[in-house]
Scaffold this motif. Structure first.
Motif, mmCIF file in Angstrom:
data_model
loop_
_atom_site.group_PDB
_atom_site.id
_atom_site.type_symbol
_atom_site.label_atom_id
_atom_site.label_comp_id
_atom_site.label_asym_id
_atom_site.label_seq_id
_atom_site.Cartn_x
_atom_site.Cartn_y
_atom_site.Cartn_z
ATOM 1 N N SER A 103 2.823 -1.173 -17.425
ATOM 2 C CA SER A 103 1.865 -2.240 -17.129
ATOM 3 C C SER A 103 1.044 -2.651 -18.348
ATOM 4 C CB SER A 103 0.916 -1.807 -15.998
ATOM 5 O OG SER A 103 1.622 -1.651 -14.783
ATOM 6 N N THR A 104 1.079 -1.845 -19.399
ATOM 7 C CA THR A 104 0.344 -2.208 -20.610
ATOM 8 C C THR A 104 0.850 -3.528 -21.191
ATOM 9 O OG1 THR A 104 1.848 -0.896 -22.008
ATOM 10 C CG2 THR A 104 -0.151 0.190 -21.209
ATOM 11 N N VAL A 105 2.132 -3.835 -20.962
ATOM 12 C CA VAL A 105 2.685 -5.096 -21.454
ATOM 13 C C VAL A 105 2.010 -6.271 -20.760
ATOM 14 C CG1 VAL A 105 4.767 -6.514 -21.640
ATOM 15 C CG2 VAL A 105 4.900 -4.042 -22.028
ATOM 16 N N PHE A 106 1.826 -6.175 -19.445
ATOM 17 C CA PHE A 106 1.156 -7.259 -18.711
ATOM 18 C C PHE A 106 -0.263 -7.469 -19.241
ATOM 19 C CE2 PHE A 106 3.640 -5.085 -15.125
ATOM 20 C CZ PHE A 106 4.832 -5.685 -15.517
ATOM 21 N N LEU A 107 -0.946 -6.368 -19.487
ATOM 22 C CA LEU A 107 -2.332 -6.446 -19.940
ATOM 23 C C LEU A 107 -2.412 -6.983 -21.367
ATOM 24 C CD1 LEU A 107 -3.539 -2.999 -18.554
ATOM 25 C CD2 LEU A 107 -3.805 -5.240 -17.506
ATOM 26 N N ALA A 108 -1.523 -6.504 -22.229
ATOM 27 C CA ALA A 108 -1.532 -6.954 -23.619
ATOM 28 C C ALA A 108 -1.155 -8.428 -23.740
ATOM 29 C CB ALA A 108 -0.580 -6.102 -24.453
ATOM 30 N N PHE A 109 -0.303 -8.892 -22.819
ATOM 31 C CA PHE A 109 0.080 -10.304 -22.789
ATOM 32 C C PHE A 109 -0.952 -11.148 -22.037
ATOM 33 C CE2 PHE A 109 4.722 -10.816 -24.005
ATOM 34 C CZ PHE A 109 4.785 -9.605 -24.708
ATOM 35 N N GLU A 110 -2.022 -10.488 -21.606
ATOM 36 C CA GLU A 110 -3.110 -11.134 -20.859
ATOM 37 C C GLU A 110 -2.605 -11.797 -19.571
ATOM 38 O OE1 GLU A 110 -6.294 -13.018 -23.183
ATOM 39 O OE2 GLU A 110 -5.103 -12.560 -24.967
ATOM 40 N N GLN A 111 -1.681 -11.095 -18.913
ATOM 41 C CA GLN A 111 -1.177 -11.498 -17.598
ATOM 42 C C GLN A 111 -1.626 -10.442 -16.581
ATOM 43 O OE1 GLN A 111 0.648 -14.406 -16.820
ATOM 44 N NE2 GLN A 111 -0.003 -14.967 -18.889
ATOM 45 N N MET A 112 -2.942 -10.302 -16.441
ATOM 46 C CA MET A 112 -3.524 -9.223 -15.654
ATOM 47 C C MET A 112 -3.188 -9.315 -14.169
ATOM 48 S SD MET A 112 -5.407 -10.038 -18.412
ATOM 49 C CE MET A 112 -6.171 -9.240 -19.821
ATOM 50 N N GLN A 113 -2.767 -10.492 -13.720
ATOM 51 C CA GLN A 113 -2.501 -10.649 -12.298
ATOM 52 C C GLN A 113 -1.378 -9.727 -11.826
ATOM 53 O OE1 GLN A 113 -1.964 -12.952 -14.595
ATOM 54 N NE2 GLN A 113 -0.084 -14.136 -14.250
ATOM 55 N N TRP A 114 -0.437 -9.421 -12.731
ATOM 56 C CA TRP A 114 0.650 -8.525 -12.342
ATOM 57 C C TRP A 114 0.144 -7.098 -12.149
ATOM 58 C CZ3 TRP A 114 4.786 -10.551 -10.457
ATOM 59 C CH2 TRP A 114 5.215 -11.816 -10.880
ATOM 60 N N ASP A 115 -0.687 -6.658 -13.075
ATOM 61 C CA ASP A 115 -1.280 -5.322 -12.930
ATOM 62 C C ASP A 115 -2.129 -5.255 -11.665
ATOM 63 O OD1 ASP A 115 -1.939 -2.649 -14.145
ATOM 64 O OD2 ASP A 115 -3.958 -3.487 -14.054
ATOM 65 N N GLY A 116 -2.894 -6.319 -11.401
ATOM 66 C CA GLY A 116 -3.700 -6.366 -10.184
ATOM 67 C C GLY A 116 -2.845 -6.362 -8.932
ATOM 68 N N LEU A 117 -1.710 -7.080 -8.977
ATOM 69 C CA LEU A 117 -0.815 -7.120 -7.820
ATOM 70 C C LEU A 117 -0.270 -5.739 -7.507
ATOM 71 C CD1 LEU A 117 0.937 -8.608 -5.719
ATOM 72 C CD2 LEU A 117 2.641 -8.937 -7.534
ATOM 73 N N PHE A 118 0.186 -5.019 -8.530
ATOM 74 C CA PHE A 118 0.760 -3.697 -8.300
ATOM 75 C C PHE A 118 -0.279 -2.713 -7.772
ATOM 76 C CE2 PHE A 118 3.797 -4.994 -11.865
ATOM 77 C CZ PHE A 118 4.688 -5.538 -10.951
ATOM 78 N N LYS A 119 -1.492 -2.807 -8.285
ATOM 79 C CA LYS A 119 -2.548 -1.918 -7.804
ATOM 80 C C LYS A 119 -2.910 -2.229 -6.354
ATOM 81 C CE LYS A 119 -4.625 -0.863 -12.284
ATOM 82 N NZ LYS A 119 -5.770 -1.080 -13.205
ATOM 83 N N THR A 120 -2.921 -3.515 -6.019
ATOM 84 C CA THR A 120 -3.211 -3.903 -4.639
ATOM 85 C C THR A 120 -2.114 -3.440 -3.698
ATOM 86 O OG1 THR A 120 -4.419 -5.852 -5.420
ATOM 87 C CG2 THR A 120 -3.720 -5.836 -3.110
ATOM 88 N N LEU A 121 -0.862 -3.656 -4.104
ATOM 89 C CA LEU A 121 0.271 -3.213 -3.283
ATOM 90 C C LEU A 121 0.263 -1.698 -3.105
ATOM 91 C CD1 LEU A 121 3.208 -5.445 -4.581
ATOM 92 C CD2 LEU A 121 2.069 -5.561 -2.360
ATOM 93 N N ARG A 122 -0.077 -0.989 -4.188
ATOM 94 C CA ARG A 122 -0.142 0.471 -4.091
ATOM 95 C C ARG A 122 -1.174 0.899 -3.056
ATOM 96 N NH1 ARG A 122 -1.252 1.760 -9.159
ATOM 97 N NH2 ARG A 122 0.815 2.594 -9.714
ATOM 98 N N ALA A 123 -2.343 0.289 -3.120
ATOM 99 C CA ALA A 123 -3.412 0.652 -2.186
ATOM 100 C C ALA A 123 -3.029 0.331 -0.740
ATOM 101 C CB ALA A 123 -4.700 -0.075 -2.570
ATOM 102 N N VAL A 124 -2.439 -0.852 -0.543
ATOM 103 C CA VAL A 124 -2.078 -1.276 0.815
ATOM 104 C C VAL A 124 -0.974 -0.398 1.384
ATOM 105 C CG1 VAL A 124 -1.071 -3.143 2.186
ATOM 106 C CG2 VAL A 124 -2.824 -3.657 0.469
#
Length: 450
Positions: A103-124
């Protein structure tokens, strides 16, 4: 909420497993995540090379550390149910560590929505699975397996997005680069080690010195404070790449971003802190039930850690951005050592209260240390003074807790009064309004492009 379905002793075992595996995980991650975010955000074309070699490093270390964990658990002589629980949770946390580094790639590319999506899916997904097995009357072992299933699904989804939308898998082993990565990540690894020791060692020491019941009672309160860590985590995850760029391009912009981050994160943390302090009994009873009433006083004591940790997150990511991670390492090591010493002294004397005060003292020490590094870099201690008005606002607003009305209404009154006082004190200016507008526009555009 798991605590409502488990006895205090079972809940204590579960939290011990989480604490133990979290510390063991450090020897697999070895600080790659913050290093990757910093370096890839500055030079995106190196992402493929970094990710491939991270797979090699983490795969080898996962096997080695897993074997060490098995040996250690049997050597110490932990009961069989605790050993099995630790093994399962460790498998889950290994899977999560791979997802985190990808997920560091998403963050470094400033596409944080992907990291947020995975964290949300994990929680749900985790919530659905855990609730399902709890209502079926299953115990902590089956609950632990739900963590494994969840992490397998999230890892698979992360890999799919990573290699279809961002990078290609380039298979080219460079032994010299593996050594280079390990060397560069080492300060980050030690930093995470010391932080995790400080963060989780209390539960491990409580188990050996007081038993699983005390671990369960302390964890019930401690987990409430840690539940809010997602707020500064999301914030620093979003701003870390920007701070790293500012360090290269503009020190003035870096200082501006730091001051605003310190202000915003403190404004969020202060009302959470006072609500936990004044309504600790109500919160514990609502979340866990009457069986955990001893956790209420512990929660009141450690409520201050909300504010301290929020601030330390901002200071910590700023320190990494300015390449001062070695200084951060020294102070985190000192904090971990201080916490262990305080626990050794205070647990036998005061039990749960001793652990709570050891936590607070360690947090104050860590914050003072971080402020020393940051202020020394910016050469201006007056930056901290921006927190005075929010502190006054929250103190005045907290007087409403003595009115004696229903919990929900008093929380609403305090929050409304707090926001009103912030506006009256002119905590926000035109710069802040412009920032809010730009952030809203960026979020809207990302939502449309998602």
């Amino acid at each position: 909420y798991i605590a409502r379905f488990l006895r205090e002793t079972e809940f204590g075992k579960f939290n011990f497993a989480i604490a133990f595996t979290a510390i063991a995980l450090i020897f697999i991650d070895i600080g790659l995540r913050p290093l990757f975010i910093r370096e890839i955000s500055r030079k995106r074309e190196i992402a493929e090379k970094y990710i491939f070699h991270s797979i090699i490093i983490k795969s080898v270390l996962s096997v080695i550390v897993f074997l060490i964990v098995i040996f250690f658990m049997n050597l110490i002589g932990y009961p069989q149910d605790i050993r099995i629980l630790v093994y399962i949770m460790f498998a889950a946390i290994i899977l999560k560590s791979f997802t985190d580094v990808f997920s560091t790639v998403f963050l470094a590319f400033e596409q944080m929505q992907w990291d947020g999506l995975f964290k949300t899916l994990r929680a749900v997904l985790l919530t659905i699975l855990v609730f399902s097995v709890l209502f079926m009357g299953q115990g902590i072992i089956i609950i632990a397996w739900m963590y494994v299933i969840t992490e397998l699904f999230i890892l698979a989804l992360c890999l799919f997005v990573l290699f279809t939308k961002f990078i290609k898998l380039v298979v080219k082993v460079e032994k010299g680069f593996i050594k280079k990565l390990s060397f560069e990540a080492f300060p980050f690894a030690l930093t995470v080690l010391f932080y995790s020791l400080y963060f989780y060692i209390s539960s491990i020491m409580l188990l050996k010195m007081r038993g699983v019941y005390d671990v369960g009672i302390f964890s019930a309160a401690y987990n409430i404070t840690t539940a809010f860590i997602f707020i500064p985590t999301i914030y620093i995850t979003a701003i870390f790449p920007t701070l790293s760029k500012f360090y290269i391009n503009s020190k003035d912009s870096l200082k501006f971003a730091y001051k605003k981050s310190l202000l915003y994160i403190s404004i969020i943390a202060l009302p959470i802190t006072i609500v936990l302090f004044f309504l600790g009994d109500n919160i514990i009873h609502f979340l866990y039930g009457a069986g955990y009433h001893n956790s209420a006083f512990v929660l009141k004591i450690i409520a201050i850690t909300i504010l301290l940790r929020f601030i330390s997150f901002v200071n910590g990511v700023t320190i990494i951005s300015i390449n001062k991670q070695k200084q951060r390492l020294y102070f985190q090591g000192a904090t971990a050592f201080l916490n262990i010493i305080l626990n050794f002294i205070l647990i036998p004397l005061f039990g749960l209260i001793g652990v709570a005060f050891a936590t607070i003292i360690s947090e104050f020490f860590l914050n003072a240390s971080y402020f020393f590094i940051v202020i020394n870099y910016f050469k201006n201690w007056k930056d901290i003074l921006i927190l005075i008005k929010p502190f006054i606002a929250v103190i005045v607003a907290s007087s409403l807790f003595f009115v004696g009305i229903d919990t929900i209404w008093v929380i609403l009154m305090v929050l409304i009064s707090y926001v009103a006082l912030l506006l009256i004190f002119k905590v926000f200016n035109k710069e802040d309004l412009n920032i809010f507008k730009r952030v809203s526009q960026v979020l809207f555009l990302r939502k449309r492009n998602f």
